[in-house]
Enzyme design. Structure first.
Site, PDB file in Angstrom:
ATOM      1  N   LYS A  23       1.043  -1.356  -0.176  1.00 41.51           N
ATOM      2  CA  LYS A  23      -0.070  -0.346   0.190  1.00 41.51           C
ATOM      3  C   LYS A  23       0.982   0.951  -0.434  1.00 41.51           C
ATOM      4  CE  LYS A  23      -4.281  -2.407   2.337  1.00 41.51           C
ATOM      5  NZ  LYS A  23      -5.664  -1.673   4.192  1.00 41.51           N
ATOM      6  N   HIS A  47       2.069   6.342   3.017  1.00 41.20           N
ATOM      7  CA  HIS A  47       1.617   8.002   2.905  1.00 41.20           C
ATOM      8  C   HIS A  47       2.685   9.056   4.282  1.00 41.20           C
ATOM      9  CE1 HIS A  47      -0.996   7.133   6.039  1.00 41.20           C
ATOM     10  NE2 HIS A  47      -1.017   6.315   5.756  1.00 41.20           N
ATOM     11  N   HIS A  92       2.943   7.700   7.838  1.00 44.29           N
ATOM     12  CA  HIS A  92       4.167   7.062   8.011  1.00 44.29           C
ATOM     13  C   HIS A  92       5.513   7.899   8.034  1.00 44.29           C
ATOM     14  CE1 HIS A  92       1.059   3.902   6.284  1.00 44.29           C
ATOM     15  NE2 HIS A  92       1.644   3.267   6.953  1.00 44.29           N
TER      16      HIS A  92
END
Length: 578
Positions: A138, A141, A144
Protein backbone atom coordinates in the site's frame (compact mmCIF):
# COMPACT_ATOMS: atom_id res chain seq x y z
CA UNK A 1 26.23 23.15 34.19
CA UNK A 2 22.91 24.23 35.70
CA UNK A 3 22.90 21.34 38.18
CA UNK A 4 25.86 22.65 40.22
CA UNK A 5 24.16 26.03 40.57
CA UNK A 6 20.77 24.52 41.36
CA UNK A 7 22.33 22.34 44.06
CA UNK A 8 24.02 25.34 45.65
CA UNK A 9 20.77 27.38 45.68
CA UNK A 10 18.80 24.36 46.95
CA UNK A 11 21.30 23.84 49.81
CA UNK A 12 20.82 27.42 51.03
CA UNK A 13 17.02 27.24 50.67
CA UNK A 14 17.03 23.91 52.50
CA UNK A 15 18.58 25.49 55.59
CA UNK A 16 16.04 28.33 55.62
CA UNK A 17 12.92 26.31 54.77
CA UNK A 18 13.91 23.14 56.67
CA UNK A 19 13.18 21.00 53.61
CA UNK A 20 15.45 18.36 51.99
CA UNK A 21 17.46 19.95 49.11
CA UNK A 22 16.29 17.24 46.67
CA UNK A 23 12.68 18.36 47.23
CA UNK A 24 13.60 21.84 46.03
CA UNK A 25 15.70 21.07 42.95
CA UNK A 26 12.81 20.87 40.44
CA UNK A 27 11.28 24.10 41.77
CA UNK A 28 14.44 26.03 40.81
CA UNK A 29 14.16 26.84 37.11
CA UNK A 30 16.62 28.49 34.73
CA UNK A 31 15.13 31.76 33.49
CA UNK A 32 14.52 32.09 29.73
CA UNK A 33 16.59 34.89 28.24
CA UNK A 34 14.89 38.23 27.62
CA UNK A 35 15.54 40.73 24.83
CA UNK A 36 14.55 43.63 27.11
CA UNK A 37 17.04 43.19 29.94
CA UNK A 38 19.53 40.86 31.52
CA UNK A 39 17.42 39.19 34.18
CA UNK A 40 18.33 36.58 36.80
CA UNK A 41 19.67 33.15 35.89
CA UNK A 42 17.40 31.08 38.14
CA UNK A 43 14.13 31.59 39.90
CA UNK A 44 12.20 29.78 42.59
CA UNK A 45 8.40 29.86 42.33
CA UNK A 46 7.07 30.37 45.86
CA UNK A 47 3.72 29.06 44.62
CA UNK A 48 5.25 25.64 43.92
CA UNK A 49 6.52 25.45 47.52
CA UNK A 50 3.08 26.11 48.98
CA UNK A 51 1.86 22.90 47.33
CA UNK A 52 -1.80 22.07 47.35
CA UNK A 53 -2.97 24.48 50.05
CA UNK A 54 -6.34 25.98 49.24
CA UNK A 55 -6.14 29.48 47.81
CA UNK A 56 -7.94 31.16 50.74
CA UNK A 57 -5.45 29.60 53.18
CA UNK A 58 -2.40 30.84 51.26
CA UNK A 59 -0.55 33.88 52.50
CA UNK A 60 0.21 36.52 49.86
CA UNK A 61 2.86 34.91 47.61
CA UNK A 62 4.51 38.25 46.88
CA UNK A 63 4.98 38.89 50.58
CA UNK A 64 6.13 35.30 51.05
CA UNK A 65 8.74 35.73 48.29
CA UNK A 66 10.03 38.99 49.84
CA UNK A 67 10.33 37.47 53.33
CA UNK A 68 12.11 34.39 51.96
CA UNK A 69 14.56 36.53 49.96
CA UNK A 70 15.43 38.51 53.10
CA UNK A 71 16.55 35.32 54.85
CA UNK A 72 18.89 34.33 52.01
CA UNK A 73 22.45 35.58 51.50
CA UNK A 74 24.69 36.07 48.50
CA UNK A 75 27.78 33.86 48.44
CA UNK A 76 30.52 32.74 46.07
CA UNK A 77 27.91 31.23 43.71
CA UNK A 78 24.99 33.69 43.95
CA UNK A 79 25.92 37.32 43.38
CA UNK A 80 22.43 38.86 43.59
CA UNK A 81 19.03 37.90 45.06
CA UNK A 82 15.81 39.70 44.11
CA UNK A 83 12.07 39.04 43.92
CA UNK A 84 9.60 38.97 41.04
CA UNK A 85 5.92 38.08 40.70
CA UNK A 86 5.76 35.39 43.38
CA UNK A 87 9.36 34.37 42.70
CA UNK A 88 12.77 34.63 44.32
CA UNK A 89 15.41 35.32 41.65
CA UNK A 90 19.08 34.34 41.74
CA UNK A 91 21.88 35.82 39.66
CA UNK A 92 24.99 33.67 39.38
CA UNK A 93 28.49 35.07 39.77
CA UNK A 94 29.34 35.98 36.14
CA UNK A 95 32.92 34.63 36.16
CA UNK A 96 31.77 31.36 37.72
CA UNK A 97 28.85 31.07 35.26
CA UNK A 98 31.15 31.54 32.25
CA UNK A 99 33.85 29.18 33.48
CA UNK A 100 31.45 26.42 34.61
CA UNK A 101 29.20 26.37 31.54
CA UNK A 102 32.01 26.45 28.97
CA UNK A 103 33.99 23.78 30.81
CA UNK A 104 30.92 21.53 31.25
CA UNK A 105 29.76 21.74 27.62
CA UNK A 106 33.16 20.70 26.30
CA UNK A 107 33.82 18.08 28.99
CA UNK A 108 30.40 16.39 28.82
CA UNK A 109 30.25 16.44 25.01
CA UNK A 110 27.22 14.49 23.78
CA UNK A 111 26.08 14.00 27.41
CA UNK A 112 25.78 17.72 28.16
CA UNK A 113 22.39 18.40 29.73
CA UNK A 114 21.78 14.70 30.43
CA UNK A 115 24.03 14.49 33.51
CA UNK A 116 21.69 16.85 35.35
CA UNK A 117 20.09 15.98 38.69
CA UNK A 118 16.76 16.45 36.90
CA UNK A 119 17.38 12.96 35.49
CA UNK A 120 19.06 11.44 38.57
CA UNK A 121 15.87 10.00 40.07
CA UNK A 122 14.70 8.47 36.76
CA UNK A 123 15.31 4.70 36.95
CA UNK A 124 16.64 2.95 33.85
CA UNK A 125 13.72 1.28 32.10
CA UNK A 126 13.11 -1.10 29.23
CA UNK A 127 11.18 0.81 26.58
CA UNK A 128 9.66 -0.59 23.39
CA UNK A 129 8.82 1.95 20.67
CA UNK A 130 6.70 0.80 17.72
CA UNK A 131 6.82 3.28 14.85
CA UNK A 132 6.72 3.77 11.07
CA UNK A 133 4.83 0.51 10.38
CA UNK A 134 4.02 0.85 6.66
CA UNK A 135 1.65 -1.54 4.90
CA UNK A 136 3.39 -3.74 2.35
CA UNK A 137 1.98 -3.03 -1.14
CA UNK A 138 0.00 0.00 0.00
CA UNK A 139 0.99 3.66 -0.22
CA UNK A 140 3.71 4.78 2.21
CA UNK A 141 1.74 7.92 2.93
CA UNK A 142 2.71 11.04 4.86
CA UNK A 143 1.33 9.55 8.07
CA UNK A 144 3.99 6.85 7.92
CA UNK A 145 6.64 9.53 7.40
CA UNK A 146 5.42 11.40 10.50
CA UNK A 147 5.35 8.16 12.50
CA UNK A 148 8.92 7.41 11.36
CA UNK A 149 10.50 10.73 12.37
CA UNK A 150 8.45 11.10 15.59
CA UNK A 151 9.13 7.51 16.68
CA UNK A 152 12.82 7.93 15.91
CA UNK A 153 12.95 11.10 18.04
CA UNK A 154 11.19 9.43 20.99
CA UNK A 155 13.53 6.41 20.78
CA UNK A 156 16.61 8.71 20.55
CA UNK A 157 15.53 10.72 23.59
CA UNK A 158 14.62 7.70 25.73
CA UNK A 159 18.00 6.16 24.87
CA UNK A 160 19.87 9.40 25.67
CA UNK A 161 18.20 9.60 29.09
CA UNK A 162 19.54 6.11 29.82
CA UNK A 163 16.70 3.71 29.04
CA UNK A 164 17.20 0.46 27.12
CA UNK A 165 15.19 1.01 23.94
CA UNK A 166 13.92 -1.54 21.42
CA UNK A 167 12.76 -0.04 18.11
CA UNK A 168 10.12 -2.10 16.32
CA UNK A 169 8.80 -1.63 12.80
CA UNK A 170 5.49 -3.51 12.86
CA UNK A 171 4.67 -4.03 9.19
CA UNK A 172 1.18 -4.37 7.81
CA UNK A 173 2.13 -7.67 6.16
CA UNK A 174 -1.05 -9.68 6.68
CA UNK A 175 -4.75 -9.34 6.08
CA UNK A 176 -7.17 -9.28 3.17
CA UNK A 177 -4.85 -6.98 1.17
CA UNK A 178 -2.62 -10.05 0.59
CA UNK A 179 -5.52 -12.03 -0.77
CA UNK A 180 -5.93 -9.25 -3.35
CA UNK A 181 -2.19 -8.97 -3.92
CA UNK A 182 -1.66 -12.71 -4.38
CA UNK A 183 -4.48 -12.90 -6.91
CA UNK A 184 -3.39 -9.64 -8.56
CA UNK A 185 0.20 -10.79 -9.01
CA UNK A 186 -0.96 -14.03 -10.63
CA UNK A 187 -3.03 -11.94 -13.06
CA UNK A 188 -0.89 -8.83 -13.72
CA UNK A 189 2.49 -9.34 -12.03
CA UNK A 190 5.95 -9.43 -13.62
CA UNK A 191 8.86 -11.11 -11.86
CA UNK A 192 11.45 -8.71 -13.38
CA UNK A 193 9.55 -5.63 -12.18
CA UNK A 194 9.10 -7.18 -8.74
CA UNK A 195 12.85 -7.73 -8.41
CA UNK A 196 13.88 -4.31 -9.75
CA UNK A 197 11.34 -2.12 -7.91
CA UNK A 198 9.23 -4.21 -5.52
CA UNK A 199 7.37 -1.42 -3.71
CA UNK A 200 6.35 0.33 -6.91
CA UNK A 201 5.32 -2.85 -8.73
CA UNK A 202 3.34 -4.30 -5.81
CA UNK A 203 1.53 -1.00 -5.42
CA UNK A 204 0.63 -0.95 -9.14
CA UNK A 205 -0.64 -4.55 -8.94
CA UNK A 206 -2.64 -3.74 -5.80
CA UNK A 207 -4.32 -0.72 -7.41
CA UNK A 208 -5.17 -2.71 -10.57
CA UNK A 209 -6.58 -5.76 -8.74
CA UNK A 210 -8.75 -3.55 -6.53
CA UNK A 211 -10.34 -2.05 -9.65
CA UNK A 212 -10.88 -5.52 -11.13
CA UNK A 213 -12.34 -6.89 -7.88
CA UNK A 214 -14.85 -4.03 -7.74
CA UNK A 215 -16.15 -4.93 -11.21
CA UNK A 216 -15.69 -8.72 -11.26
CA UNK A 217 -17.00 -10.94 -8.45
CA UNK A 218 -14.81 -13.86 -9.49
CA UNK A 219 -11.65 -11.78 -8.84
CA UNK A 220 -12.98 -10.74 -5.41
CA UNK A 221 -13.82 -14.39 -4.63
CA UNK A 222 -10.40 -15.53 -5.79
CA UNK A 223 -8.74 -12.93 -3.52
CA UNK A 224 -10.80 -14.10 -0.56
CA UNK A 225 -9.81 -17.72 -1.24
CA UNK A 226 -6.11 -16.76 -1.55
CA UNK A 227 -6.16 -15.12 1.88
CA UNK A 228 -7.89 -18.17 3.38
CA UNK A 229 -5.12 -20.32 1.90
CA UNK A 230 -2.58 -18.03 3.60
CA UNK A 231 -4.37 -18.33 6.94
CA UNK A 232 -4.45 -22.12 6.59
CA UNK A 233 -0.70 -22.22 5.82
CA UNK A 234 -0.80 -23.22 2.13
CA UNK A 235 2.85 -23.68 1.05
CA UNK A 236 2.58 -22.05 -2.39
CA UNK A 237 0.55 -19.07 -1.19
CA UNK A 238 2.96 -18.51 1.72
CA UNK A 239 6.02 -18.71 -0.60
CA UNK A 240 4.63 -15.92 -2.81
CA UNK A 241 3.64 -13.85 0.23
CA UNK A 242 7.14 -14.31 1.76
CA UNK A 243 8.76 -13.11 -1.47
CA UNK A 244 6.63 -9.92 -1.42
CA UNK A 245 7.53 -9.31 2.23
CA UNK A 246 11.28 -10.00 2.01
CA UNK A 247 11.79 -7.85 -1.09
CA UNK A 248 9.78 -5.03 0.50
CA UNK A 249 11.81 -5.11 3.74
CA UNK A 250 15.08 -4.95 1.75
CA UNK A 251 13.75 -1.84 0.02
CA UNK A 252 12.54 -0.29 3.29
CA UNK A 253 15.95 -0.80 4.95
CA UNK A 254 17.66 1.00 2.06
CA UNK A 255 15.23 3.94 2.28
CA UNK A 256 15.34 4.17 6.09
CA UNK A 257 19.14 4.38 5.82
CA UNK A 258 18.72 7.62 3.87
CA UNK A 259 16.60 8.92 6.75
CA UNK A 260 19.20 7.87 9.32
CA UNK A 261 16.65 5.54 10.96
CA UNK A 262 17.32 1.98 12.15
CA UNK A 263 15.15 -0.71 13.73
CA UNK A 264 16.06 -3.49 16.13
CA UNK A 265 13.24 -5.64 14.88
CA UNK A 266 11.07 -5.92 11.77
CA UNK A 267 8.00 -7.79 12.86
CA UNK A 268 4.56 -7.84 11.34
CA UNK A 269 0.97 -8.87 11.71
CA UNK A 270 1.81 -12.16 9.93
CA UNK A 271 3.87 -13.31 12.90
CA UNK A 272 0.74 -13.25 15.05
CA UNK A 273 -1.70 -15.05 12.78
CA UNK A 274 -1.46 -18.22 14.90
CA UNK A 275 -1.02 -16.44 18.22
CA UNK A 276 -4.16 -14.41 17.52
CA UNK A 277 -6.12 -17.69 17.57
CA UNK A 278 -4.78 -18.27 21.10
CA UNK A 279 -5.99 -14.77 22.03
CA UNK A 280 -9.46 -15.61 20.73
CA UNK A 281 -9.50 -18.77 22.89
CA UNK A 282 -8.38 -16.71 25.89
CA UNK A 283 -11.12 -14.14 25.31
CA UNK A 284 -13.62 -16.99 25.04
CA UNK A 285 -12.42 -18.65 28.26
CA UNK A 286 -12.91 -15.35 30.11
CA UNK A 287 -16.47 -15.11 28.80
CA UNK A 288 -15.66 -11.96 26.83
CA UNK A 289 -16.37 -13.26 23.33
CA UNK A 290 -19.80 -12.76 21.80
CA UNK A 291 -21.00 -14.09 18.42
CA UNK A 292 -23.10 -11.77 16.23
CA UNK A 293 -25.88 -12.77 13.83
CA UNK A 294 -23.41 -12.24 10.99
CA UNK A 295 -21.09 -14.84 12.52
CA UNK A 296 -18.37 -12.41 13.60
CA UNK A 297 -16.93 -12.44 17.14
CA UNK A 298 -16.93 -9.22 19.20
CA UNK A 299 -15.95 -7.99 22.66
CA UNK A 300 -18.41 -5.62 24.38
CA UNK A 301 -16.12 -3.24 26.26
CA UNK A 302 -19.02 -1.38 27.90
CA UNK A 303 -20.53 -4.55 29.36
CA UNK A 304 -23.92 -3.01 28.62
CA UNK A 305 -24.39 -3.66 24.91
CA UNK A 306 -23.33 -0.15 23.86
CA UNK A 307 -22.69 -0.56 20.09
CA UNK A 308 -20.06 2.23 20.10
CA UNK A 309 -17.97 0.20 22.59
CA UNK A 310 -17.96 -3.06 20.66
CA UNK A 311 -14.69 -4.26 19.14
CA UNK A 312 -14.76 -6.94 16.40
CA UNK A 313 -11.97 -9.48 16.92
CA UNK A 314 -12.84 -12.23 14.39
CA UNK A 315 -14.40 -12.39 10.91
CA UNK A 316 -17.29 -14.75 10.16
CA UNK A 317 -14.86 -17.16 8.41
CA UNK A 318 -12.71 -17.40 11.54
CA UNK A 319 -9.83 -15.23 10.27
CA UNK A 320 -8.16 -12.69 12.55
CA UNK A 321 -8.34 -8.90 12.50
CA UNK A 322 -5.98 -6.00 13.20
CA UNK A 323 -7.14 -5.69 16.85
CA UNK A 324 -6.67 -9.43 17.53
CA UNK A 325 -3.16 -9.36 16.10
CA UNK A 326 -2.29 -6.24 18.14
CA UNK A 327 -3.40 -8.04 21.31
CA UNK A 328 -1.23 -11.03 20.41
CA UNK A 329 1.73 -8.74 19.60
CA UNK A 330 1.48 -6.87 22.94
CA UNK A 331 1.37 -10.15 24.94
CA UNK A 332 4.30 -11.57 22.95
CA UNK A 333 6.40 -8.42 23.46
CA UNK A 334 5.86 -8.49 27.20
CA UNK A 335 7.04 -12.12 27.21
CA UNK A 336 10.03 -11.29 25.03
CA UNK A 337 11.18 -7.90 26.40
CA UNK A 338 9.50 -7.60 29.83
CA UNK A 339 9.10 -3.90 29.04
CA UNK A 340 8.40 -1.12 31.54
CA UNK A 341 6.82 1.04 28.84
CA UNK A 342 5.58 0.35 25.31
CA UNK A 343 4.88 3.33 23.07
CA UNK A 344 2.84 3.17 19.86
CA UNK A 345 3.41 6.11 17.48
CA UNK A 346 0.49 6.40 15.05
CA UNK A 347 -1.92 9.05 13.78
CA UNK A 348 -4.74 10.27 16.01
CA UNK A 349 -7.28 8.38 13.89
CA UNK A 350 -6.16 5.20 15.70
CA UNK A 351 -6.84 6.60 19.18
CA UNK A 352 -10.00 4.53 19.70
CA UNK A 353 -8.31 1.38 18.38
CA UNK A 354 -5.55 1.59 21.00
CA UNK A 355 -7.98 2.48 23.78
CA UNK A 356 -9.87 -0.72 22.93
CA UNK A 357 -6.71 -2.84 22.72
CA UNK A 358 -5.45 -1.57 26.09
CA UNK A 359 -8.89 -2.12 27.64
CA UNK A 360 -9.09 -5.70 26.33
CA UNK A 361 -5.62 -6.43 27.75
CA UNK A 362 -6.88 -5.27 31.16
CA UNK A 363 -10.01 -7.44 30.85
CA UNK A 364 -7.73 -10.40 30.10
CA UNK A 365 -6.00 -9.72 33.43
CA UNK A 366 -2.80 -8.09 32.15
CA UNK A 367 -2.07 -5.28 34.64
CA UNK A 368 0.88 -4.15 32.53
CA UNK A 369 -1.63 -2.72 30.02
CA UNK A 370 -1.22 0.46 32.11
CA UNK A 371 2.35 0.67 30.79
CA UNK A 372 1.19 0.85 27.17
CA UNK A 373 0.98 4.33 25.71
CA UNK A 374 -0.29 5.72 22.42
CA UNK A 375 1.47 8.87 21.15
CA UNK A 376 -0.93 10.26 18.53
CA UNK A 377 -0.10 12.84 15.88
CA UNK A 378 -2.08 15.08 13.52
CA UNK A 379 -2.55 15.08 9.77
CA UNK A 380 -0.29 16.82 7.24
CA UNK A 381 -2.01 18.36 4.26
CA UNK A 382 -0.57 19.59 1.01
CA UNK A 383 2.54 17.43 0.72
CA UNK A 384 2.81 16.74 -2.99
CA UNK A 385 5.84 16.16 -5.15
CA UNK A 386 6.09 17.61 -8.64
CA UNK A 387 4.73 14.30 -9.91
CA UNK A 388 1.61 14.64 -7.75
CA UNK A 389 0.49 13.06 -4.48
CA UNK A 390 3.11 11.35 -2.35
CA UNK A 391 3.11 7.62 -3.02
CA UNK A 392 6.32 6.46 -1.36
CA UNK A 393 8.75 7.77 1.20
CA UNK A 394 11.47 7.71 -1.45
CA UNK A 395 9.45 10.20 -3.52
CA UNK A 396 9.64 12.64 -0.58
CA UNK A 397 13.38 12.09 -0.07
CA UNK A 398 14.12 12.58 -3.76
CA UNK A 399 12.01 15.74 -3.85
CA UNK A 400 13.79 17.12 -0.76
CA UNK A 401 17.20 16.50 -2.30
CA UNK A 402 16.24 17.97 -5.67
CA UNK A 403 14.70 21.16 -4.26
CA UNK A 404 17.56 21.70 -1.81
CA UNK A 405 20.17 21.21 -4.54
CA UNK A 406 18.38 23.82 -6.66
CA UNK A 407 18.30 26.25 -3.72
CA UNK A 408 21.99 25.69 -2.99
CA UNK A 409 22.89 26.16 -6.68
CA UNK A 410 20.92 29.43 -6.77
CA UNK A 411 23.03 30.89 -3.95
CA UNK A 412 26.20 29.16 -5.20
CA UNK A 413 26.90 27.35 -1.93
CA UNK A 414 27.61 23.98 -3.53
CA UNK A 415 31.04 25.13 -4.69
CA UNK A 416 33.74 23.15 -2.92
CA UNK A 417 31.36 20.58 -1.43
CA UNK A 418 32.65 17.01 -1.67
CA UNK A 419 29.14 15.56 -1.98
CA UNK A 420 26.50 18.20 -2.76
CA UNK A 421 23.65 15.66 -3.11
CA UNK A 422 24.30 14.16 0.35
CA UNK A 423 24.53 17.64 1.92
CA UNK A 424 21.33 18.71 0.16
CA UNK A 425 19.52 15.64 1.50
CA UNK A 426 20.70 16.23 5.09
CA UNK A 427 19.79 19.90 5.01
CA UNK A 428 16.46 19.10 3.38
CA UNK A 429 15.66 16.48 6.01
CA UNK A 430 16.48 18.99 8.75
CA UNK A 431 14.04 21.39 7.08
CA UNK A 432 11.33 18.73 6.97
CA UNK A 433 11.86 17.57 10.57
CA UNK A 434 11.93 21.09 12.07
CA UNK A 435 8.79 22.05 10.14
CA UNK A 436 7.08 18.94 11.52
CA UNK A 437 8.33 19.30 15.11
CA UNK A 438 7.69 23.03 15.67
CA UNK A 439 4.14 22.58 16.94
CA UNK A 440 2.24 20.10 19.08
CA UNK A 441 2.44 16.64 17.53
CA UNK A 442 -1.32 16.32 17.78
CA UNK A 443 -1.87 19.40 15.60
CA UNK A 444 -2.68 19.13 11.90
CA UNK A 445 -0.64 21.40 9.67
CA UNK A 446 -0.45 22.58 6.08
CA UNK A 447 2.79 21.62 4.38
CA UNK A 448 4.52 24.26 2.29
CA UNK A 449 7.72 23.43 0.36
CA UNK A 450 8.79 27.08 -0.02
CA UNK A 451 8.39 27.86 3.67
CA UNK A 452 10.20 24.66 4.68
CA UNK A 453 13.32 25.59 2.69
CA UNK A 454 13.72 29.21 3.78
CA UNK A 455 17.29 29.81 4.91
CA UNK A 456 16.26 32.57 7.31
CA UNK A 457 13.74 32.41 10.09
CA UNK A 458 12.78 29.43 12.19
CA UNK A 459 13.66 26.59 9.84
CA UNK A 460 15.85 23.51 9.76
CA UNK A 461 17.91 25.11 6.98
CA UNK A 462 18.77 27.92 9.41
CA UNK A 463 19.89 25.37 12.05
CA UNK A 464 22.14 23.59 9.56
CA UNK A 465 23.50 26.89 8.24
CA UNK A 466 24.36 28.02 11.80
CA UNK A 467 26.10 24.74 12.56
CA UNK A 468 28.10 24.86 9.29
CA UNK A 469 29.11 28.49 9.88
CA UNK A 470 30.32 27.78 13.43
CA UNK A 471 32.20 24.73 12.16
CA UNK A 472 33.99 26.87 9.58
CA UNK A 473 35.14 29.21 12.39
CA UNK A 474 36.92 26.29 14.04
CA UNK A 475 38.44 25.23 10.73
CA UNK A 476 39.62 28.76 10.00
CA UNK A 477 41.09 29.59 13.40
CA UNK A 478 42.08 26.15 14.72
CA UNK A 479 41.39 24.49 18.07
CA UNK A 480 44.41 25.56 20.14
CA UNK A 481 42.14 28.00 21.96
CA UNK A 482 40.65 25.16 24.05
CA UNK A 483 43.66 24.84 26.33
CA UNK A 484 43.56 28.03 28.36
CA UNK A 485 40.72 30.54 28.13
CA UNK A 486 40.55 33.88 29.90
CA UNK A 487 36.88 34.08 30.86
CA UNK A 488 37.20 37.78 31.63
CA UNK A 489 37.27 38.27 27.85
CA UNK A 490 33.55 37.44 27.55
CA UNK A 491 31.83 40.36 29.35
CA UNK A 492 29.48 41.34 26.49
CA UNK A 493 25.72 40.92 26.82
CA UNK A 494 25.70 38.65 23.72
CA UNK A 495 28.09 36.23 25.48
CA UNK A 496 26.07 36.28 28.70
CA UNK A 497 22.81 35.61 26.82
CA UNK A 498 24.34 32.55 25.15
CA UNK A 499 25.69 31.23 28.46
CA UNK A 500 22.30 31.73 30.15
CA UNK A 501 20.63 29.88 27.31
CA UNK A 502 23.14 26.99 27.43
CA UNK A 503 22.31 26.76 31.13
CA UNK A 504 18.71 25.79 30.28
CA UNK A 505 19.46 22.81 28.03
CA UNK A 506 18.90 20.18 30.73
CA UNK A 507 15.45 21.59 31.57
CA UNK A 508 14.43 21.51 27.91
CA UNK A 509 15.57 17.88 27.55
CA UNK A 510 13.75 16.98 30.75
CA UNK A 511 10.53 18.59 29.57
CA UNK A 512 10.64 16.73 26.24
CA UNK A 513 11.41 13.46 28.01
CA UNK A 514 8.29 13.93 30.15
CA UNK A 515 5.74 14.70 27.42
CA UNK A 516 7.43 13.17 24.29
CA UNK A 517 7.06 16.53 22.48
CA UNK A 518 10.08 17.59 20.35
CA UNK A 519 8.89 21.23 20.06
CA UNK A 520 10.68 22.21 23.30
CA UNK A 521 14.05 21.17 21.82
CA UNK A 522 13.27 22.73 18.41
CA UNK A 523 12.35 26.07 20.00
CA UNK A 524 15.50 25.98 22.16
CA UNK A 525 17.81 25.24 19.20
CA UNK A 526 16.25 27.97 17.04
CA UNK A 527 16.75 30.53 19.84
CA UNK A 528 20.34 29.32 20.28
CA UNK A 529 20.96 29.75 16.54
CA UNK A 530 19.52 33.29 16.58
CA UNK A 531 21.73 34.19 19.58
CA UNK A 532 24.75 32.75 17.75
CA UNK A 533 23.90 34.74 14.60
CA UNK A 534 23.84 38.02 16.59
CA UNK A 535 27.04 37.13 18.46
CA UNK A 536 28.80 36.14 15.22
CA UNK A 537 28.26 39.66 13.86
CA UNK A 538 29.34 41.53 16.99
CA UNK A 539 31.96 39.30 18.63
CA UNK A 540 34.66 39.45 15.96
CA UNK A 541 37.49 36.93 16.05
CA UNK A 542 39.61 38.17 13.19
CA UNK A 543 41.91 41.05 14.25
CA UNK A 544 40.89 40.68 17.93
CA UNK A 545 43.61 40.28 20.61
CA UNK A 546 44.63 36.59 20.93
CA UNK A 547 43.05 36.17 24.39
CA UNK A 548 39.74 37.67 23.26
CA UNK A 549 39.70 35.62 20.04
CA UNK A 550 40.40 32.42 22.01
CA UNK A 551 37.57 33.10 24.49
CA UNK A 552 35.07 33.86 21.73
CA UNK A 553 36.05 30.75 19.77
CA UNK A 554 35.55 28.72 22.93
CA UNK A 555 32.04 30.19 23.29
CA UNK A 556 31.15 29.44 19.65
CA UNK A 557 32.51 25.91 19.98
CA UNK A 558 30.19 25.36 22.96
CA UNK A 559 27.20 26.62 20.93
CA UNK A 560 28.03 24.32 18.03
CA UNK A 561 28.42 21.32 20.36
CA UNK A 562 24.99 21.83 22.00
CA UNK A 563 23.40 22.60 18.64
CA UNK A 564 24.75 19.31 17.24
CA UNK A 565 23.58 17.36 20.33
CA UNK A 566 20.05 18.70 20.03
CA UNK A 567 19.86 18.16 16.27
CA UNK A 568 20.97 14.53 16.60
CA UNK A 569 18.25 13.87 19.19
CA UNK A 570 15.70 15.20 16.69
CA UNK A 571 17.03 12.80 14.06
CA UNK A 572 19.00 15.45 12.13
CA UNK A 573 22.57 14.82 10.94
CA UNK A 574 24.48 18.15 11.30
CA UNK A 575 26.47 19.26 8.24
CA UNK A 576 29.90 20.88 8.42
CA UNK A 577 29.62 22.72 5.09
CA UNK A 578 26.76 23.89 2.94
Amino acid sequence: MACAFRRSIAAQLSRVLDLPPENLIKSIAAVPISKKEEIADFQLSVDSLLGNNRDHLRPDVQDQARRLAEKLKCDTVVSEISTGQGTVNFKINRALLTKTVLHQVIEDGAKYGLKSELFSDIPQKKVVVEFSSPNVAKKFHVGHLRSTIIGNFIANLKEAVGHKVTRINYLGDWGMQFGLLGTGFQLFGYEEKLQSNPLQHLFEVYVQVNKEAADDETVAKSAHEFFQRLELGDVQALALWRKFRDLSIEEYIRIYKRLGVQFDEYSGESFYREKSQEVLKLLGSKGLLQKTVKGTAVVDLSGKGDPSSVCTVMRSDGTSLYATRDLAAAIDRMDKYNFDTMIYVTDKGQKKHFQQVFQMLKLLGYDWAERCQHVPFGVVQGMKTRRGDVTFLEDVLNEIRLRMLQNMAAIKTTKGLANPAETAERVGLAALIVQDFKGLLLSDYQFNWDRVFQSRGDTGVFLQYTHARLHSLEETFGCGYLNDVNIACLPESQSVSILQHLLRFDEVLYRSSQDCQPRHIVSYLLTLSHLAAVAHKTLQIKDSPPEVAAARLHLFRAVRSVLANGMKLLGITPVSRM
